[in-house]
Structures are given as structure tokens and as C-alpha cells.
Write a protein that holds these residues in place. Sequence first.
Motif, PDB file in Angstrom:
ATOM      1  N   ASP A 179      30.140  53.196  37.382  1.00  0.00           N
ATOM      2  CA  ASP A 179      31.228  52.849  36.469  1.00  0.00           C
ATOM      3  C   ASP A 179      32.591  53.055  37.135  1.00  0.00           C
ATOM      4  N   ALA A 180      32.693  54.095  37.958  1.00  0.00           N
ATOM      5  CA  ALA A 180      33.944  54.358  38.669  1.00  0.00           C
ATOM      6  C   ALA A 180      34.244  53.242  39.665  1.00  0.00           C
ATOM      7  N   PHE A 181      33.208  52.737  40.312  1.00  0.00           N
ATOM      8  CA  PHE A 181      33.411  51.611  41.227  1.00  0.00           C
ATOM      9  C   PHE A 181      33.846  50.365  40.467  1.00  0.00           C
ATOM     10  N   VAL A 182      33.224  50.115  39.323  1.00  0.00           N
ATOM     11  CA  VAL A 182      33.627  48.965  38.505  1.00  0.00           C
ATOM     12  C   VAL A 182      35.091  49.098  38.107  1.00  0.00           C
ATOM     13  N   SER A 183      35.486  50.289  37.701  1.00  0.00           N
ATOM     14  CA  SER A 183      36.859  50.532  37.274  1.00  0.00           C
ATOM     15  C   SER A 183      37.855  50.308  38.402  1.00  0.00           C
ATOM     16  N   LEU A 184      37.534  50.806  39.607  1.00  0.00           N
ATOM     17  CA  LEU A 184      38.487  50.655  40.703  1.00  0.00           C
ATOM     18  C   LEU A 184      38.524  49.220  41.227  1.00  0.00           C
ATOM     19  N   VAL A 185      37.406  48.514  41.166  1.00  0.00           N
ATOM     20  CA  VAL A 185      37.398  47.104  41.552  1.00  0.00           C
ATOM     21  C   VAL A 185      38.243  46.303  40.563  1.00  0.00           C
ATOM     22  N   ARG A 186      38.162  46.667  39.302  1.00  0.00           N
ATOM     23  CA  ARG A 186      38.952  45.983  38.273  1.00  0.00           C
ATOM     24  C   ARG A 186      40.448  46.220  38.492  1.00  0.00           C
ATOM     25  N   SER A 187      40.819  47.484  38.740  1.00  0.00           N
ATOM     26  CA  SER A 187      42.236  47.816  38.874  1.00  0.00           C
ATOM     27  C   SER A 187      42.820  47.375  40.209  1.00  0.00           C
ATOM     28  N   GLU A 188      42.091  47.623  41.300  1.00  0.00           N
ATOM     29  CA  GLU A 188      42.613  47.299  42.628  1.00  0.00           C
ATOM     30  C   GLU A 188      42.459  45.818  42.965  1.00  0.00           C
ATOM     31  N   GLY A 189      41.426  45.192  42.406  1.00  0.00           N
ATOM     32  CA  GLY A 189      41.201  43.776  42.696  1.00  0.00           C
ATOM     33  C   GLY A 189      41.780  42.832  41.655  1.00  0.00           C
ATOM     34  N   GLY A 190      42.349  43.412  40.592  1.00  0.00           N
ATOM     35  CA  GLY A 190      42.939  42.583  39.541  1.00  0.00           C
ATOM     36  C   GLY A 190      41.908  41.720  38.837  1.00  0.00           C
ATOM     37  N   LYS A 191      40.716  42.280  38.603  1.00  0.00           N
ATOM     38  CA  LYS A 191      39.627  41.503  38.010  1.00  0.00           C
ATOM     39  C   LYS A 191      39.389  41.919  36.563  1.00  0.00           C
ATOM     40  N   ALA A 192      38.821  41.010  35.803  1.00  0.00           N
ATOM     41  CA  ALA A 192      38.392  41.328  34.447  1.00  0.00           C
ATOM     42  C   ALA A 192      37.178  42.241  34.521  1.00  0.00           C
ATOM     43  N   GLU A 193      36.878  42.930  33.412  1.00  0.00           N
ATOM     44  CA  GLU A 193      35.750  43.866  33.371  1.00  0.00           C
ATOM     45  C   GLU A 193      34.452  43.210  33.812  1.00  0.00           C
ATOM     46  N   ALA A 194      34.153  42.047  33.267  1.00  0.00           N
ATOM     47  CA  ALA A 194      32.896  41.362  33.592  1.00  0.00           C
ATOM     48  C   ALA A 194      32.853  40.962  35.062  1.00  0.00           C
ATOM     49  N   ASP A 195      33.972  40.504  35.591  1.00  0.00           N
ATOM     50  CA  ASP A 195      34.020  40.099  37.000  1.00  0.00           C
ATOM     51  C   ASP A 195      33.887  41.301  37.928  1.00  0.00           C
ATOM     52  N   ALA A 196      34.497  42.424  37.534  1.00  0.00           N
ATOM     53  CA  ALA A 196      34.398  43.642  38.346  1.00  0.00           C
ATOM     54  C   ALA A 196      32.959  44.154  38.382  1.00  0.00           C
ATOM     55  N   ARG A 197      32.287  44.090  37.224  1.00  0.00           N
ATOM     56  CA  ARG A 197      30.893  44.533  37.168  1.00  0.00           C
ATOM     57  C   ARG A 197      30.000  43.596  37.986  1.00  0.00           C
ATOM     58  N   ALA A 198      30.281  42.310  37.931  1.00  0.00           N
ATOM     59  CA  ALA A 198      29.513  41.343  38.714  1.00  0.00           C
ATOM     60  C   ALA A 198      29.733  41.576  40.214  1.00  0.00           C
ATOM     61  N   TYR A 199      30.944  41.957  40.588  1.00  0.00           N
ATOM     62  CA  TYR A 199      31.271  42.254  41.993  1.00  0.00           C
ATOM     63  C   TYR A 199      30.403  43.418  42.485  1.00  0.00           C
ATOM     64  N   VAL A 200      30.331  44.497  41.688  1.00  0.00           N
ATOM     65  CA  VAL A 200      29.549  45.657  42.089  1.00  0.00           C
ATOM     66  C   VAL A 200      28.056  45.327  42.117  1.00  0.00           C
ATOM     67  N   GLU A 201      27.591  44.547  41.142  1.00  0.00           N
ATOM     68  CA  GLU A 201      26.181  44.154  41.123  1.00  0.00           C
ATOM     69  C   GLU A 201      25.839  43.301  42.342  1.00  0.00           C
ATOM     70  N   SER A 202      26.781  42.501  42.785  1.00  0.00           N
ATOM     71  CA  SER A 202      26.534  41.668  43.973  1.00  0.00           C
ATOM     72  C   SER A 202      26.364  42.531  45.222  1.00  0.00           C
ATOM     73  N   LEU A 203      27.044  43.680  45.244  1.00  0.00           N
ATOM     74  CA  LEU A 203      26.869  44.606  46.362  1.00  0.00           C
ATOM     75  C   LEU A 203      25.443  45.150  46.388  1.00  0.00           C
ATOM     76  N   SER A 204      24.906  45.446  45.198  1.00  0.00           N
ATOM     77  CA  SER A 204      23.528  45.933  45.119  1.00  0.00           C
ATOM     78  C   SER A 204      22.541  44.880  45.592  1.00  0.00           C
ATOM     79  N   LYS A 205      22.741  43.653  45.141  1.00  0.00           N
ATOM     80  CA  LYS A 205      21.818  42.570  45.497  1.00  0.00           C
ATOM     81  C   LYS A 205      21.847  42.258  46.987  1.00  0.00           C
ATOM     82  N   SER A 206      22.998  42.454  47.609  1.00  0.00           N
ATOM     83  CA  SER A 206      23.116  42.154  49.037  1.00  0.00           C
ATOM     84  C   SER A 206      22.741  43.345  49.917  1.00  0.00           C
ATOM     85  N   GLY A 207      22.346  44.480  49.298  1.00  0.00           N
ATOM     86  CA  GLY A 207      21.942  45.651  50.067  1.00  0.00           C
ATOM     87  C   GLY A 207      23.084  46.528  50.521  1.00  0.00           C
ATOM     88  N   ARG A 208      24.276  46.296  49.953  1.00  0.00           N
ATOM     89  CA  ARG A 208      25.448  47.086  50.350  1.00  0.00           C
ATOM     90  C   ARG A 208      25.739  48.228  49.372  1.00  0.00           C
TER      91      ARG A 208
END
Length: 216
Positions: A179-208
Motif C-alpha cells: 500500500d505504501a508503494f501504491v501511495s508513493l507511486v500515486r504521489s510521485e508519479g502523479g497517477k490516479a489510485e487505480a493507475d498507481a495500483r496497476a503500476y505496482v501490480e505490473s511490477l509483480s507480474k514482471s518479476g520486479r
Amino acid sequence: QPRFYTISSSSNAQPGRITITMSVLEGGVCTNFLAKLKPERDAAPVFVRPSTFRLPKQVSLPIIMIGPGTGLAPFMGFIQEFQYKSSRDHNYDKEKGQRMLYFGCRRSDEDFIYKEQLLSARERGVLDDLQLAFSREGKEKVYVQHLMSKNGPALYRCLERGGYIFVCGGTSMGREVKDAFVSLVRSEGGKAEADARAYVESLSKSGRYVQELWSV
């Protein structure tokens, strides 16, 4: 019934030897059994499973490690691996990406495990950043996810540069860290909540974004 523990050593740095990091719990069957074993006298049945924690092949990629308590175990293995490779390749440290480690415990004078090794790794440049959360030393409880929130810009830069995230510890901690990663991606990347969560989930899917969590 087997008990699973994360290996806290590098097979390159310590060939033929495996170490684990555990808390000896009151009433804990396996931890108390292991604690009572005597070197050169006793034996225990042990098997090794393939680890999901694998360092990226590209040395220049940033690495974010989050492991409070005994969740620190795999990262002690990482530190040994960094030191092993550095001692055999003079260009290794010149090419390395940023290495950040977040560790937390109750008190610095009570359960700061591997204190000397961690502080030495920071002083020698094996770790570029060592963030420490001592949850019972101040008026308010401070955990690793709170430190992450304060270091949002640096963490987001690491992610944008292709960085890898490794998280080890309790399941509730793992949820709060994500959740902290989602929050910082949202704030630092200027993303909406759903987009920030999708960004973090994409890291999991790619093995990062790799987690090893357990119920406590």
C-alpha cells in the motif's frame, strides 16, 4: 510436518554451508528444537527449496530490500553476495545500481539483529542507504512503511530506473508495504489510485516485486 525458513547466507560466499535467522519462540516446536542442537553432536533433517529471491542479472539496476525482524534473513545473504562479487571483480562496484535496505525492530538495544554487519555494510558502501525503524523508541510507533512514505521520491526514482523490490516478513507488513508503494507511486508519479495500483501490480507480474511472507 516441515518448517520453512529463509536462508540468510550466500552459497558463493559460504559454499557447503547454510545459515538461517529465527526467533526462538516460547512453545515453538521447531525453533526450540533447533536452538538445543549441539554442533558436532546433533543432526537435523534438512532440505533446500529453490528460492524466489534472485538478484537481477543486470548489476546496474537498483535494488530495494524491505525486511523487518527476521525478514532480514535473505538480505544478509544478498549482502554476502555483494561482498563476494566485489572482492572478485574490481569493476563490480563501479557498475552497481543503488541498494536500499529497510529494516525494523522494537528497540535498537534489544533486537537489532546483525547490527554490526549492517552498519559496516553501509559504511563500506555495500549498501547505499540503510533505513532503520525502531517501533518502541519514540512517542509514536514507527515501522518500515512509515520510512518509505518519507523517502517516496528516492524510491520512485529507483522504480523508474528499472529497480527491483524484495519484501520479506509478516503478511500484514507485506500488505502495508505494498500500500505504501501504491501511495508513493500515486504521489510521485502523479497517477490516479487505480493507475498507481496497476503500476505496482505490473511490477509483480514482471518479476520486479518479489515477496516472501508468512502469518504471525
